[in-house]
Design a protein around this motif. Sequence first.
Motif, short mmCIF file in Angstrom:
data_model
loop_
_atom_site.label_atom_id
_atom_site.label_comp_id
_atom_site.label_asym_id
_atom_site.label_seq_id
_atom_site.Cartn_x
_atom_site.Cartn_y
_atom_site.Cartn_z
N GLN A 8 0.80 -1.22 0.00
CA GLN A 8 0.00 0.00 0.00
C GLN A 8 0.84 1.27 0.00
OE1 GLN A 8 -3.23 -0.47 -0.27
NE2 GLN A 8 -3.88 1.66 -0.28
N PHE A 39 -6.46 0.51 5.31
CA PHE A 39 -5.58 1.18 4.36
C PHE A 39 -6.34 2.27 3.60
CE2 PHE A 39 -3.46 -3.14 4.36
CZ PHE A 39 -2.45 -2.75 5.23
N ASN A 41 -6.43 6.09 1.54
CA ASN A 41 -5.63 6.80 0.55
C ASN A 41 -5.24 8.17 1.11
OD1 ASN A 41 -4.40 7.88 -1.68
ND2 ASN A 41 -5.98 7.25 -3.11
N GLU A 117 0.26 0.89 -4.24
CA GLU A 117 -1.17 0.85 -4.56
C GLU A 117 -1.85 2.19 -4.26
OE1 GLU A 117 -4.43 -1.21 -6.19
OE2 GLU A 117 -2.27 -1.60 -6.14
N GLU A 118 -1.41 2.86 -3.20
CA GLU A 118 -2.02 4.14 -2.85
C GLU A 118 -1.86 5.15 -3.97
OE1 GLU A 118 -1.96 7.18 0.92
OE2 GLU A 118 -0.04 6.40 0.22
#
Length: 277
Positions: A8, A39, A41, A117-118
């Motif tokens: 992430q 998780f 953003n 991924e963020e």
Amino acid sequence: MPGTLSFQYDGFCFEETVSKKVFAPWSLLSFFAEPERGFKNYWFESGGRPYALLEYLKSHALRHPEEYGNLKSIALNELSSSSDIKTLSDVALLTQAGYLTLKNIVGTTAYVGYPNEEVKTSMAQLYTERLLAGRTVEQVGADNISYRLATENVEAIFHLLNKLFSSIDYQKYPIRDEASIRAFVQVFFSGAGLSPIVEHHNSKGRSDLEVKVGTRYWVFEFKVCKSTNGAKDLLNEAILQLQRKEYGLQEQEEQILRVALVFSLEKRKFTEFSQCD
């Protein structure tokens, strides 16, 4: 690995061996401050779309959505030298802003991609805004993509995709072929915080797009026709492809939904769909 801190928030690289990677400090600290939130953003929430970047992207073409998931190349000296923002390339700006990071270096060429991924999700949200001419998915009536994929049936997803595609600026981003369809769906799903897999290989072939949402696993096979004539034949072709090549059947998920969709270039929307058993 999905569902981990490194997946992430890790992945930023700034040195030429491309071996040392670091976490995004703000995102990591924010996660540990409230781990019960999961998780989130934090990148986008805390300045991942700064005014200067958005203004720049208005006058510089954001990479075509078909390039969203690909590595970008740039001369190594362009990353290490100072440049005027008026002459700075989009790749250089996005790298300096933290949207892209070093992935590999070959000679004097650097290859950059999303660090984690963020940021990948944040970039998909920027692409989505560009595709929808500045509007949000909520404004075009296609919000809650993740929730809908997790709860609704195939017909509902067919209509959801049509809302998104009918809102695309077709002059700037024309739909030409299956690659266009696949890329745009990838961007929309990624912007919703999902991790779609494009051209997922198995022992018999590669599917167009697959995505896991909760306990569901969606497999999409797209076909494109120039007019409505022949759409039914293309739908049958897509169904046979899903069946013969067994796309998605190797996954051990509670519910696997395999869908054939036909997009009409004439009508600029999906006109046929079918769920494949």
